[in-house]
Scaffold this motif. Structure first.
Motif, PDB file in Angstrom:
ATOM      1  N   GLN A  73       1.430   4.241  -2.889  1.00 57.07           N
ATOM      2  CA  GLN A  73       1.228   5.658  -2.589  1.00 57.07           C
ATOM      3  C   GLN A  73       2.397   6.494  -3.112  1.00 57.07           C
ATOM      4  O   GLN A  73       2.207   7.585  -3.645  1.00 57.07           O
ATOM      5  N   ARG A 125      -1.045   6.387  -8.551  1.00 60.48           N
ATOM      6  CA  ARG A 125      -2.224   5.611  -8.916  1.00 60.48           C
ATOM      7  C   ARG A 125      -2.452   5.554 -10.409  1.00 60.48           C
ATOM      8  O   ARG A 125      -2.924   4.569 -10.947  1.00 60.48           O
ATOM      9  N   HIS A 130       0.836  -1.205   0.000  1.00 61.33           N
ATOM     10  CA  HIS A 130       0.000   0.000   0.000  1.00 61.33           C
ATOM     11  C   HIS A 130       0.874   1.259   0.000  1.00 61.33           C
ATOM     12  O   HIS A 130       0.592   2.217  -0.721  1.00 61.33           O
TER      13      HIS A 130
END
Length: 102
Positions: free
Chosen positions: A59, A63, A55
Motif C-alpha cells: 500500500q 500498485r 499488504h
C-alpha cells in the motif's frame, strides 16, 4: 503512448525510483519500521496467515506506474527506473505491462 506496469498481486509493488543499492537498503529498513513483520500476532489479518505486513508495504509503495513513451523509449529522468517490490514471496506472481496508444 504510455506504458502501464502493474504488480498484479496484493502483496507486491511496482514503483519508480533511483537504482542505487544504498537506497534499496534504506527502503527495506524504512518499510520494516513502518510495517514490521514480527510479531505477526500484532495484525488481525494474520489469523491463518502471516503476511499482513506485506499488504501494508504494498500500500505504501504502490500498485502500478504509468510512464510516457516517446520515440519508442520510456520518458525517464536521468536516474529513474521501474522496480518490482516483493513483500511476501510465497505465491506465484505476475507483472502486467500494457502499451497504450499509437
Amino acid at each position: 503512448m504510455i506504458a502501464l506496469v502493474n504488480a498484479m498481486h496484493i502483496t507486491a509493488s511496482v514503483f519508480i525510483n533511483d537504482d542505487e543499492s544504498g537506497l534499496h537498503h534504506d527502503y527495506d529498513v524504512w518499510l520494516e519500521k513502518l510495517a514490521p513483520h514480527e510479531p505477526v500476532s500484532q495484525y488481525r489479518h494474520n489469523v491463518g496467515e502471516d503476511n499482513a505486513d506485506a499488504h501494508m508495504k504494498r500500500q505504501i509503495m504502490g500498485r502500478e506506474v504509468v510512464v510516457a513513451i516517446t520515440d519508442g523509449r520510456l520518458d525517464f529522468g536521468t536516474w529513474e527506473r521501474i522496480f518490482y517490490g516483493e513483500f511476501d514471496g510465497r505465491r506465484k506472481k505476475r507483472v502486467l505491462v500494457k502499451i497504450i496508444g499509437e
